[in-house]
Write an enzyme that holds these catalytic residues in place. Structure first.
Site, PDB file in Angstrom:
ATOM      1  N   GLU A 171      -9.830   5.765   2.893  1.00  0.00           N
ATOM      2  CA  GLU A 171     -10.202   4.954   4.052  1.00  0.00           C
ATOM      3  C   GLU A 171     -10.162   5.833   5.289  1.00  0.00           C
ATOM      4  O   GLU A 171      -9.277   6.682   5.427  1.00  0.00           O
ATOM      5  CB  GLU A 171      -9.211   3.799   4.208  1.00  0.00           C
ATOM      6  CG  GLU A 171      -9.441   2.948   5.463  1.00  0.00           C
ATOM      7  CD  GLU A 171      -8.357   1.873   5.637  1.00  0.00           C
ATOM      8  OE1 GLU A 171      -8.329   1.273   6.732  1.00  0.00           O
ATOM      9  OE2 GLU A 171      -7.553   1.653   4.716  1.00  0.00           O
ATOM     10  N   GLU A 198       0.834  -1.197   0.000  1.00  0.00           N
ATOM     11  CA  GLU A 198       0.000   0.000   0.000  1.00  0.00           C
ATOM     12  C   GLU A 198       0.873   1.254   0.000  1.00  0.00           C
ATOM     13  O   GLU A 198       1.946   1.259   0.591  1.00  0.00           O
ATOM     14  CB  GLU A 198      -0.914  -0.005   1.238  1.00  0.00           C
ATOM     15  CG  GLU A 198      -1.714  -1.294   1.356  1.00  0.00           C
ATOM     16  CD  GLU A 198      -2.367  -1.491   2.727  1.00  0.00           C
ATOM     17  OE1 GLU A 198      -2.622  -0.484   3.420  1.00  0.00           O
ATOM     18  OE2 GLU A 198      -2.613  -2.649   3.104  1.00  0.00           O
TER      19      GLU A 198
END
Length: 425
Positions: A340, A229
């Site tokens: 997120e 990520e």
């Protein structure tokens, strides 16, 4: 020393009832007893050891205007080499292959209403690291103490990946993580790229965060999930402030025992002396004002098998060695791009922590946050437009996503939202 202490003790408490003195002595002995002091000293020792492991000896240190200290550490002394499998590792100073077909970074509308500008890191204002060193943000004692334990410092909690195909939204929300993403699945992927608009979302609680990133995923969404990520985040718990920072993450077992943010464990090998993982990035986009974005590319070197990361068009930062992973040792099976947040439900209500700009996608350019020129790397090491893009959000009334396509931005989407509102109680 003991005799002097007793004498002064007698003088100071002359005339105090013996029963009070007895209680005081008992209290003092209890506080000083080894049994009660042990846990505190053990934690202090653990923290000290951990800091020594993370903060390698520096060739030069730079004080950043935001309060960070950036240590310039020799490439060969970085935390990656604490890994037992990397003891005799020869650093790969450049990838053997670079993906073909990179979109021109400047291929963005030059109209004044859609102009985006170059971004940098705040510590650059006070200096640069010399060649053959890498910049590492120094970890402070208070950083480690904010974590639930020394062991969990620098790690994400379990179950933080959006699973678009899940039919049970309650299962997804169990961890309090909410998303607004675009994704592709059903093929073999060897990397991903995106240009991401940078904002400074407001965070309601210190234990919450807001981030925008790409995920490169392999394996199932169970205990064996592999993930790489990269993006930007605001995380008061991790960094001790509300600055927007560049970050990376990896795990090979669904965030259980492997992986970490940035360079907070052994794994990622950095080769670049210009960009510090976890350091503040600036300037930041302004609502109805100037827009700033960062470009991130992660791809698998077809010859060596390592996963490389590039920041912008100039900075190849380093790589995750292939052996760290099981599924990603071959290829990824899913790519996700998006935002997120952690919703800790303060006072039993939805958090007001913002995602992206804190505004919904329909507001558009200079108001909402975006990902543009999203691409995947195929088996021939070519960057191409993703096929069959899906979108997903758990609560579109809190955070939403809308995708599109045009000549300048290729495949893009706007995403984000304010969190708690009349429609998101």
């Amino acid at each position: 020393m003991a005799a002097r202490g007793r004498a002064s003790h007698g003088r100071r408490f002359l005339g105090v009832p013996p029963s009070f003195l007895l209680l005081a002595v008992v209290a003092v002995s209890f506080l000083a007893s080894p049994a009660s002091a042990a846990p505190m000293s053990r934690q202090r020792l653990d923290v000290r050891r951990h800091l020594k492991r993370l903060n390698k000896p520096a060739v030069k240190s730079i004080q950043s205007p935001d309060g960070d200290i950036i240590d310039c550490v020799h490439v060969a002394h970085q935390p990656a080499f604490d890994h037992p499998f990397l003891k005799n590792h020869t650093v790969q100073m450049r990838p053997t292959f670079h993906p073909e077909g990179l979109l021109d970074e400047n291929k963005v509308k030059s109209d004044s209403d859609q102009k985006t500008s170059r971004i940098t890191q705040m510590w650059h204002l006070n200096g640069r690291c010399p060649e053959n060193t890498i910049p590492i943000r120094r970890t402070k004692r208070e950083d480690v103490l904010r974590a639930s334990s020394v062991k969990r410092f620098g790690r994400k909690k379990h179950r933080t990946i959006p699973k678009p195909s899940s039919a049970d939204p309650d299962l997804i929300n169990e961890s309090g993580h909410q998303h607004a993403i675009a994704y592709v699945e059903g093929d073999k992927y060897y990397g991903a790229k995106a240009t991401i608009n940078v904002w400074n979302p407001k965070i309601q609680q210190p234990n919450e965060f807001s981030l925008s990133q790409l995920w490169i995923l392999g394996g199932s969404f169970g205990e064996d999930l592999n993930s790489i990520e990269a993006g930007w985040q605001v995380s008061p718990d991790l960094y001790g402030d509300n600055n927007t920072r560049l970050f990376t993450y990896w795990t090979s077992d669904a965030y259980q025992a492997t992986g970490c943010y940035n360079l907070l464990c052994s794994g990622f090998i950095q080769i670049n002396s210009e960009i510090a993982m976890g350091a503040s990035i600036f300037p930041i986009s302004a609502y109805h004002g100037s827009q700033y974005d960062i470009s991130i590319l992660v791809w698998k070197d077809p010859q060596e098998g390592n996963w490389w990361m590039q920041f912008g068009s100039d900075y190849v930062l380093g790589y995750w060695p292939s052996f760290l992973f099981s599924y990603l040792a071959d290829s990824a099976s899913m790519i996700e791009w998006g935002g997120e947040v952690v919703n800790s439900e303060p006072d039993g209500q939805h958090t007001s922590t913002q995602m992206g700009s804190g505004h919904f996608p329909e507001e558009g350019f200079a108001k909402s946050s975006y990902f543009r020129n999203i691409q995947v790397v195929d088996e021939s090491n070519n960057l191409r437009a993703p096929k069959g893009i899906g979108t997903f959000t758990e609560h579109s009334s809190c955070y939403d996503v809308q995708n599109g396509n045009n000549g300048d931005w290729g495949n893009y989407f706007y995403y984000g939202g304010p969190g708690k509102s009349a429609n998101c109680p």
